[in-house]
Scaffold this active site. Sequence first.
Site, mmCIF file in Angstrom:
data_model
loop_
_atom_site.group_PDB
_atom_site.id
_atom_site.type_symbol
_atom_site.label_atom_id
_atom_site.label_comp_id
_atom_site.label_asym_id
_atom_site.label_seq_id
_atom_site.Cartn_x
_atom_site.Cartn_y
_atom_site.Cartn_z
ATOM 1 N N LYS A 165 6.660 -5.067 -5.615
ATOM 2 C CA LYS A 165 6.691 -4.614 -7.016
ATOM 3 C C LYS A 165 6.405 -3.117 -7.103
ATOM 4 O O LYS A 165 7.158 -2.376 -7.731
ATOM 5 C CB LYS A 165 5.645 -5.382 -7.847
ATOM 6 C CG LYS A 165 5.907 -6.861 -7.999
ATOM 7 C CD LYS A 165 4.915 -7.517 -8.943
ATOM 8 C CE LYS A 165 3.487 -7.403 -8.482
ATOM 9 N NZ LYS A 165 3.212 -8.076 -7.200
ATOM 10 N N GLU A 191 -5.051 -1.677 -10.635
ATOM 11 C CA GLU A 191 -4.474 -1.756 -9.288
ATOM 12 C C GLU A 191 -5.292 -0.900 -8.318
ATOM 13 O O GLU A 191 -6.336 -0.382 -8.661
ATOM 14 C CB GLU A 191 -3.005 -1.330 -9.322
ATOM 15 C CG GLU A 191 -2.078 -2.404 -9.877
ATOM 16 C CD GLU A 191 -2.044 -3.664 -9.024
ATOM 17 O OE1 GLU A 191 -1.963 -3.559 -7.788
ATOM 18 O OE2 GLU A 191 -2.116 -4.760 -9.593
ATOM 19 N N ARG A 192 -4.777 -0.774 -7.092
ATOM 20 C CA ARG A 192 -5.544 -0.100 -6.029
ATOM 21 C C ARG A 192 -5.607 1.413 -6.254
ATOM 22 O O ARG A 192 -4.606 2.028 -6.601
ATOM 23 C CB ARG A 192 -4.900 -0.388 -4.669
ATOM 24 C CG ARG A 192 -4.838 -1.864 -4.342
ATOM 25 C CD ARG A 192 -3.922 -2.119 -3.143
ATOM 26 N NE ARG A 192 -3.700 -3.533 -2.956
ATOM 27 C CZ ARG A 192 -2.790 -4.252 -3.597
ATOM 28 N NH1 ARG A 192 -2.019 -3.672 -4.509
ATOM 29 N NH2 ARG A 192 -2.637 -5.536 -3.351
#
Length: 521
Positions: A165, A191-192
């Site tokens: 993604k 997210e990261r």
Amino acid sequence: METISKNKSNSLNTGKVVSVWGSVVDVWFENNLPSIYTSLHSGKDNQIVIEVLTQLDVHRVRGIALTPTQGLSRGMVVVTDGKELKVPVGKKIMGRMFDVFGTTIDHQKPLSGMEWRNIHQSPPSLAKRSTKSEVFVTGIKAIDVLIPLERGGKAGLFGGAGVGKTVLLTEMIHNMVGHNKGVSMFCGIGERCREGHELYHDMKEAGVLKNMVMMFGQMNEPPGARFRVGHAALTMAEYFRDDQHRDVLLLIDNIFRFIQAGMEVSGLMGQMPSRLGYQPTMGTELSQLEERIANTDTGAITSIQAVYVPADDLTDPAAVHTFSHLSASIVLSRKKASEGLYPAIDLLQSNSKMATPSIIGERHYALAQEIRHTLAQYEELKDIIAMLGLEQLSIDDRNVVNRARRMERFLTQPFFATEQFSGMKGKEVNLDDALSGCERILSDEFKDFPESDFYMIGSIDEAKNKANKNTDKNKSDSAAKENKDPDKNKSGSSIKGNKKAKKNRSDSVNKVKSGKEKKTK
């Protein structure tokens, strides 16, 4: 936060903390109870920010902390000026990176003299929305041919963990930022941190950072910050659309983390959970964010959103609610990823409301339908092939399988975002080349070409070049083998000749012997 600390003496209202439960804080006010969404400040130097979500009674409000609550205790003073959370807008925010409070986090000089706007804004009215439908070209074959995106629409990238993604989102940024004259806005929700860091430096090296704005509320942030970072990013995007009359490309990674943050906030606030533990107000909260993304008569916000699908289950309530807001759904398949077919898009499950003859044209629509029909037939034949083998199929079915397999490989593409990992140069393909390649494959022009020639190429002409290179390579290899040991052939022929001569001598000796025996008899 700076304004509150400077104007503490002139603040409209002061209260005190009466309870702290993790990120949930109850505050008591003597009078002038703050309204919903008001920002409260407490702690040392007013660094702890709390947003009011509920009014419990005439003196108490309950809010969610947008920063860690370490050091906060009962009885501490809370200050508010009655204003909501704000972010800066203007031309100076271009090329910068922000957090949910509008503070720069790219280690450069802080912004000054900026206009600040509330993050909670109403969506544009129906009268202001544009009804014209236009296709948004991405340069990725599989998407442009089968799942065309809408300018001013919302597209979702659905997939589980590790199917690509973020890579696909990054590739779209690379392809669009260079050609798009508008502004690109990247919003990272839950997210990261590593991905945000890499994206910032990649865009800087590519020289496109000056046309981008980045905002992050990553997974190390409290749920309140992750829940509000999407609204903050949209406020910036709306400034460019409504005030500057520019088109905005808004990329969100990941919209599921927004829903997840809302679920955490709902649980902390003591609300009764709905199906699978989701908050009962999920549909409303998602609509408040998604409906602000719109195509108006002044400009368009085109949004591409990564959507994490828990356990690859597309019937999950988070995925189902997100589907209803999108004009295009791109479903990523783990099976395709395991076969090495990147981008790993499930072409039969993915769809777009733009794929109609009136918008994309008769030729494009008919070709897309034929591709889907071919791939669907191949999918049905897979079980028979697994049990009986390809040889047991009829000639027509075998031709369908060959076309579908070549088409699957042609719709793969090397990405600029993965050059350093794959060692293959990225390719961007225009729509006409992609359509032409699909037509030529379906007309069996390349039925004698091996499938590997269509894997990870750009336009269809590269398959011909690949085939010519392989033919020349095979010829040169065979010639090299012959030239490598010329004496070997000679020695081989001399050995054969010696064997033949020996055989002839032995035959003559036997004849002579048999003649002598006859005479003696």
